[in-house]
Design a protein around this motif. Structure first.
Motif: not given
Length: 574
Positions: A450-457
């Motif tokens: 799960w690439n959560a980069a966009q969610l965390l940003l």
């Protein structure tokens, strides 16, 4: 018997426990925002109980380590974590042990998992050797001694009754099939699911050499080994002669053993070569195999690949939550681009000196003293002319030496910077290269990524500030998924133009890599732009913390869902 879930949370680097203070990886019922408290509440809603910080034998199950950024500290922590897992499994036969690991704690957990599986591999081998004669009537097995008291027949009987089907249609319980089934059986393997949060996974990659280079290295190595072994062999003959024939040595009588090699016959030389050369060839070092530093698949590979009936992936489900180059892996991934893009150009300027005839600016306070400035400029031009003349004369001599010095300094700087960033020794970067990845790529794990980069940003506090509307975090890092924004950022980037100069060199270094060269270039571009953006955070312009993993409510909800059901709503099944 129903499983009793235990959840062990493993913290990352620079986050050791503090006396008198509960950290995020320790249950704190008084703090509703505590990660463990929130996770327990979410798991309870899913019918999974409150497994974080569960008590066993009047003690709370928690784990902590020094958090030091070095390899030895992580290995020691892994040994302690494995001992804790084994202790829980021994005391509670119904235990199902799940792990949540953040940052380098993921490498600690990965190594502990390997040690746990290695232990059960040994148990499975002993069980197979002890009990196979009960089925196969291998009477020779009776001579191996009594059965291991820790392995009962009711434990191994199901693995012998479910026999593997061979290509010829017959059935046989092979050792590899037995071990694979043993490790995959939840009654024996008490490990549950694993969650990795922003873990930088390390792979050691060894360079692939050309045929000519391999031949020369092998030839030189065999020649050196032959010289050493031949010398030792000759010295042993001398010692044997001195011990066996002392009277002849004192009286000067000739020896029955010819110590003068020039007098040896061709048959003696053939016998000598037949004895020495095979050993010299065997002692020649081969290219080491590539391996994950914290999960060596060598021992388990025969279980996975030994026969066609063995599972293609392992018995452990793993959720890998990562944010690409925004993770702590950036610290290690950016070491080489920073060296080649920022330090190397300065090093070249230092070694090559000024190539132009521009006059330096006068020191402050001398602008009005015209005569002194004129004399100073004439003196500077004269000295510069002499230096340029000498440099032109000595160029054929100095250029190779300067190139060698430059290559040595660049290599040394890369090793030192990479070692500091990865928490390894400079020696670990001498020949091979340390490859940092955001996913483990281990066949013994069923990976859910799960690439959560966009969610965390998008959920970051900076993005909700009124002053951040024009330059919000989500906009600043839009280059991670928008190629047009990436191109605009690269045009203004100070590091990327210098990295382009070294792309051919880096391509040779990355030849034996898991990624293609185009994928590597994309990663290098992302790192170059991300480093510049992160520098603004270090200066206080933006607060993007690695702790977003264990403070973000959606991430906590997804972790709870995965632990309770084994499924992830956002992940791509690897």
């Amino acid at each position: 018997m129903d499983d009793t879930p235990y959840v062990i949370v493993v913290h990352g680097t620079w986050n050791p426990p503090q006396e008198g203070k509960r950290r995020w990886y320790q249950v704190n019922e008084a703090d509703p925002d505590n990660f463990c408290t929130r996770l327990n509440e979410r798991l309870a809603e899913l019918g999974f109980g409150r497994p974080v910080g569960r008590s066993l034998d009047k003690r709370t199950i928690e784990f902590a380590w020094t958090g030091a950024n070095n390899h030895d500290a992580r290995m020691e922590a892994a040994r302690r974590l494995h001992a804790l897992i084994k202790d829980i499994a021994d005391q509670d036969a119904s235990a199902r042990i799940h792990l949540i690991a953040h940052s380098h704690g993921g490498n600690v957990a990965l190594k502990a998992i390997q040690e746990y599986l290695d232990l059960h591999c040994e148990l499975a081998e002993r069980a197979y050797d002890d009990w196979r004669f009960e089925i196969d009537e291998d009477w020779w097995s009776l001579f191996i001694g009594p059965h291991d008291p820790n392995i009962r027949w009711d434990q191994v009987e199901p693995f012998f009754s479910e026999r593997a089907v061979r290509p010829d249609g017959t059935t046989e319980t092979t050792a590899s099939r037995f071990i694979a089934d043993w490790l995959a059986d939840p009654r024996i393997n008490r490990l549950g699911r694993v969650v990795f949060l922003g873990t930088p996974f390390y792979w050691k990659r060894w360079p692939k050499r050309g045929a000519i280079e391999r031949f020369l290295r092998r030839f030189l190595s065999v020649a050196l080994n032959t010289t050493v072994l031949g010398t030792l062999f000759y010295l042993s003959l001398v010692i044997f002669w001195l011990i066996g024939y002392p009277q002849r040595f004192l009286s000067g009588e000739p020896s029955r053993i010819a110590l003068d090699v020039t007098s040896w016959s061709w048959t003696a030389w053939v016998m000598f070569a037949a004895a020495i050369l095979p050993v010299a060839w065997w002692a020649t070092p081969r290219r080491p195999r590539d391996a994950n530093l914290y999960f060596d698949e060598e021992r388990l590979s025969r279980v996975i690949h030994a026969d066609t009936a063995a599972p293609a992936s392992g018995p452990i489900d793993a959720l890998i939550v990562e944010a690409g180059v925004l993770d702590e892996a950036l610290l290690a991934l950016s070491s080489e681009p920073l060296v080649y893009g920022a330090l190397v150009p300065r090093l070249k300027d230092l070694l090559q000196g000024r190539k132009d005839w521009d006059l330096p600016k006068p020191p402050a306070g001398m602008q009005d003293i015209k005569d002194r400035l004129a004399l100073r400029e004439l003196r500077y031009l004269a000295v510069l002319a002499v230096r340029r003349t000498l440099a032109w004369i000595c160029t054929p001599i100095l250029r190779p030496a300067r190139a060698a010095l430059e290559a040595y300094l660049i290599s040394t700087i890369v090793k030192l910077v990479s070692a500091a960033a990865c928490g390894m020794r400079p020696l670990d970067f001498s020949e091979g290269r340390l490859e940092v990845r955001s996913t483990p790529n281990i066949r013994f794990l069923r990976e859910h990524r799960w690439n959560a980069a966009q969610l965390l940003l998008s959920r970051h506090p900076a993005a909700s500030k009124p002053s951040a509307a024009a330059d919000s975090t989500i906009v600043r890092y839009g280059f991670l998924w928008d190629e047009r924004v990436m191109a605009e950022k690269l045009d203004k980037n100070e590091i990327w133009p210098h990295i382009v100069e070294f792309l051919p060199h880096m391509r040779r270094r990355y030849a034996n890599d898991m990624l293609s060269w185009s994928e590597h270039v994309a990663v290098l571009k992302a790192i170059s732009v991300t480093v510049v953006e992160r520098l603004r955070e270090f200066a206080g312009a933006v607060e993007l913390a690695h702790s977003q993993y264990y403070t973000n409510p959606e991430v906590i909800d997804e972790i709870a869902r995965f632990l309770a059901t084994g499924r992830s709503e956002f992940s791509d099944r690897a």
